[in-house]
Design a protein around this motif. Sequence first.
Motif, PDB file in Angstrom:
ATOM      1  N   LYS A  47       3.595   7.841 -15.243  1.00  0.00           N
ATOM      2  CA  LYS A  47       3.161   8.416 -14.244  1.00  0.00           C
ATOM      3  C   LYS A  47       3.768   9.121 -13.124  1.00  0.00           C
ATOM      4  CE  LYS A  47       1.416   3.710 -13.108  1.00  0.00           C
ATOM      5  NZ  LYS A  47       1.851   2.171 -12.414  1.00  0.00           N
ATOM      6  N   VAL A  48       4.943   9.655 -13.910  1.00  0.00           N
ATOM      7  CA  VAL A  48       6.443  10.168 -13.671  1.00  0.00           C
ATOM      8  C   VAL A  48       6.393  11.754 -14.356  1.00  0.00           C
ATOM      9  CG1 VAL A  48       8.373  10.354 -12.987  1.00  0.00           C
ATOM     10  CG2 VAL A  48       7.810   8.429 -12.658  1.00  0.00           C
ATOM     11  N   PHE A  49       6.906  11.517 -15.847  1.00  0.00           N
ATOM     12  CA  PHE A  49       7.488  12.721 -16.170  1.00  0.00           C
ATOM     13  C   PHE A  49       6.236  13.672 -16.928  1.00  0.00           C
ATOM     14  CE2 PHE A  49      10.365   9.676 -18.024  1.00  0.00           C
ATOM     15  CZ  PHE A  49      11.612   9.936 -16.733  1.00  0.00           C
ATOM     16  N   ARG A  50       5.043  12.798 -16.972  1.00  0.00           N
ATOM     17  CA  ARG A  50       3.867  13.572 -17.382  1.00  0.00           C
ATOM     18  C   ARG A  50       3.854  15.102 -16.253  1.00  0.00           C
ATOM     19  NH1 ARG A  50      -0.795  10.802 -19.690  1.00  0.00           N
ATOM     20  NH2 ARG A  50       0.245  10.121 -21.648  1.00  0.00           N
ATOM     21  N   GLY A  51       3.888  14.267 -14.994  1.00  0.00           N
ATOM     22  CA  GLY A  51       3.473  14.881 -14.036  1.00  0.00           C
ATOM     23  C   GLY A  51       3.935  16.155 -13.632  1.00  0.00           C
ATOM     24  N   ILE A  52       5.598  16.500 -13.988  1.00  0.00           N
ATOM     25  CA  ILE A  52       6.404  17.312 -13.640  1.00  0.00           C
ATOM     26  C   ILE A  52       6.783  18.442 -14.840  1.00  0.00           C
ATOM     27  CG2 ILE A  52       8.058  15.912 -12.619  1.00  0.00           C
ATOM     28  CD1 ILE A  52      10.250  15.504 -14.703  1.00  0.00           C
ATOM     29  N   VAL A  67       6.073  11.257  -6.496  1.00  0.00           N
ATOM     30  CA  VAL A  67       6.316  12.598  -7.156  1.00  0.00           C
ATOM     31  C   VAL A  67       5.199  13.695  -7.219  1.00  0.00           C
ATOM     32  CG1 VAL A  67       5.982  10.606  -9.811  1.00  0.00           C
ATOM     33  CG2 VAL A  67       3.502  11.479  -8.221  1.00  0.00           C
ATOM     34  N   ARG A  68       4.880  13.643  -6.220  1.00  0.00           N
ATOM     35  CA  ARG A  68       4.322  14.542  -5.552  1.00  0.00           C
ATOM     36  C   ARG A  68       5.400  16.228  -4.873  1.00  0.00           C
ATOM     37  NH1 ARG A  68      -1.278  13.672  -1.858  1.00  0.00           N
ATOM     38  NH2 ARG A  68      -1.845  13.069  -4.518  1.00  0.00           N
ATOM     39  N   ALA A  69       4.895  17.344  -5.360  1.00  0.00           N
ATOM     40  CA  ALA A  69       5.350  17.881  -4.993  1.00  0.00           C
ATOM     41  C   ALA A  69       5.583  18.241  -3.787  1.00  0.00           C
ATOM     42  CB  ALA A  69       5.994  18.770  -5.857  1.00  0.00           C
ATOM     43  N   ARG A  70       6.451  18.722  -3.036  1.00  0.00           N
ATOM     44  CA  ARG A  70       6.492  19.606  -1.512  1.00  0.00           C
ATOM     45  C   ARG A  70       6.753  20.843  -2.070  1.00  0.00           C
ATOM     46  NH1 ARG A  70      11.197  18.534   1.727  1.00  0.00           N
ATOM     47  NH2 ARG A  70      12.631  18.424  -0.333  1.00  0.00           N
ATOM     48  N   PRO A  71       6.309  21.093  -0.407  1.00  0.00           N
ATOM     49  CA  PRO A  71       5.762  23.031  -0.450  1.00  0.00           C
ATOM     50  C   PRO A  71       6.977  23.382  -1.518  1.00  0.00           C
ATOM     51  CG  PRO A  71       5.043  21.876   1.360  1.00  0.00           C
ATOM     52  CD  PRO A  71       5.580  21.014   0.616  1.00  0.00           C
ATOM     53  N   LEU A  91       0.892  -0.897   0.006  1.00  0.00           N
ATOM     54  CA  LEU A  91       0.171   0.067   0.245  1.00  0.00           C
ATOM     55  C   LEU A  91       1.008   1.270  -0.381  1.00  0.00           C
ATOM     56  CD1 LEU A  91      -2.958  -0.679   2.264  1.00  0.00           C
ATOM     57  CD2 LEU A  91      -2.815  -1.194   0.448  1.00  0.00           C
ATOM     58  N   LEU A  92       0.599   2.380  -1.024  1.00  0.00           N
ATOM     59  CA  LEU A  92       1.801   4.046  -1.288  1.00  0.00           C
ATOM     60  C   LEU A  92       0.963   4.594  -0.645  1.00  0.00           C
ATOM     61  CD1 LEU A  92       2.966   2.507  -4.371  1.00  0.00           C
ATOM     62  CD2 LEU A  92       4.234   2.019  -2.887  1.00  0.00           C
ATOM     63  N   PRO A  93       1.826   5.588  -0.019  1.00  0.00           N
ATOM     64  CA  PRO A  93       0.802   6.835   0.439  1.00  0.00           C
ATOM     65  C   PRO A  93       0.983   7.626  -0.847  1.00  0.00           C
ATOM     66  CG  PRO A  93       3.501   6.768   1.052  1.00  0.00           C
ATOM     67  CD  PRO A  93       3.145   4.986   0.439  1.00  0.00           C
ATOM     68  N   PRO A  94       0.017   8.349  -0.391  1.00  0.00           N
ATOM     69  CA  PRO A  94      -0.086   9.532  -2.241  1.00  0.00           C
ATOM     70  C   PRO A  94       0.734   9.780  -2.247  1.00  0.00           C
ATOM     71  CG  PRO A  94      -2.129   9.608   0.670  1.00  0.00           C
ATOM     72  CD  PRO A  94      -0.719   8.577   0.685  1.00  0.00           C
ATOM     73  N   GLY A  95       1.033  10.235  -3.449  1.00  0.00           N
ATOM     74  CA  GLY A  95       2.520  10.491  -4.352  1.00  0.00           C
ATOM     75  C   GLY A  95       3.244   9.661  -4.836  1.00  0.00           C
ATOM     76  N   TRP A  96       3.576   8.817  -4.027  1.00  0.00           N
ATOM     77  CA  TRP A  96       4.198   7.318  -4.193  1.00  0.00           C
ATOM     78  C   TRP A  96       3.386   6.741  -6.005  1.00  0.00           C
ATOM     79  CZ3 TRP A  96       8.800   6.252  -2.434  1.00  0.00           C
ATOM     80  CH2 TRP A  96       9.303   6.278  -1.435  1.00  0.00           C
ATOM     81  N   VAL A  97       4.410   5.705  -7.078  1.00  0.00           N
ATOM     82  CA  VAL A  97       3.544   5.675  -7.586  1.00  0.00           C
ATOM     83  C   VAL A  97       4.841   3.752  -8.226  1.00  0.00           C
ATOM     84  CG1 VAL A  97       2.793   7.241  -9.372  1.00  0.00           C
ATOM     85  CG2 VAL A  97       4.963   6.640  -9.728  1.00  0.00           C
ATOM     86  N   ARG A  98       4.347   3.631  -8.655  1.00  0.00           N
ATOM     87  CA  ARG A  98       5.070   1.853  -8.792  1.00  0.00           C
ATOM     88  C   ARG A  98       5.662   2.322 -10.700  1.00  0.00           C
ATOM     89  NH1 ARG A  98       2.628  -2.646 -11.485  1.00  0.00           N
ATOM     90  NH2 ARG A  98       4.451  -4.010 -11.415  1.00  0.00           N
ATOM     91  N   ILE A  99       6.633   2.222 -11.013  1.00  0.00           N
ATOM     92  CA  ILE A  99       7.372   1.637 -12.402  1.00  0.00           C
ATOM     93  C   ILE A  99       6.941  -0.057 -12.020  1.00  0.00           C
ATOM     94  CG2 ILE A  99       8.707   2.610 -14.048  1.00  0.00           C
ATOM     95  CD1 ILE A  99       7.449   4.476 -12.744  1.00  0.00           C
ATOM     96  N   PRO A 100       6.603  -0.448 -13.807  1.00  0.00           N
ATOM     97  CA  PRO A 100       8.085  -2.168 -13.584  1.00  0.00           C
ATOM     98  C   PRO A 100       8.927  -2.070 -14.067  1.00  0.00           C
ATOM     99  CG  PRO A 100       5.113  -1.446 -15.103  1.00  0.00           C
ATOM    100  CD  PRO A 100       5.569  -0.168 -13.600  1.00  0.00           C
TER     101      PRO A 100
END
Length: 210
Positions: A34-39, A81-85, A13-22
């Motif tokens: 999951k990663v590059f599109r978000g930045i 992948v979720r940015a911090r403040p 179970l992953l916390p919000p903002g974490w992703v799995r890359i196979p």
Amino acid sequence: MSLVGAPATYSLLLPPGWVRIPLRGRTRESLEEKVFRGIEKVPADVSREKGMAYRLHVRRRVEKLAEDARRSGGLDLYVPVRARPGGAVLAASFVVAEAVGEGGVRPEVLLGRLAVEAGEVRGVGETAGVRREYVKEPDEGEPEADTVTRHVDYVLPVPGDEGRWLTVSFSTAGDGDPVSPFTRAVTELFDAIMSTFAWSHRPSEGPFAG
């Protein structure tokens, strides 16, 4: 729950903002989605030049993480992948990989050796595993790896499949200080993720598809 035979996969179970890359199929597609599109979106108070440099830095770092993990027998790479403040993504990741134990050596014997050498025995996913925590200096010859990092490794025998193991290897630069409260909190977050680890016998999944 008792396990019959070797499990086909595992789950976390992953916390919000974490992703799995196979790492054994669709790696490139997963990175893009999951990663590059978000930045792509840069905060209004960040200049275009700094935004482009940051995106390039993240892309290079994550692509290298994925390639190194794949070459080392990795099954899955997990990254935030979720940015911090402040606009930066947490500098942390972990890899789930396969490993082969010593032939003819029972899992409990090998676990005992590992625990004596450098770790502690912990229950993970209804099996006993070894947890090791340490601080690592930057590797020479890697100019981008210029920060001391804190690491946690778990070694888990696969139930019902003697000689087969999973390793889960975590690392974080935290806030740049490997012993700061923030860096330790990030490490504790990883241990919390590992507390959700479970084996699964889903027949439709490939071996340890995650």
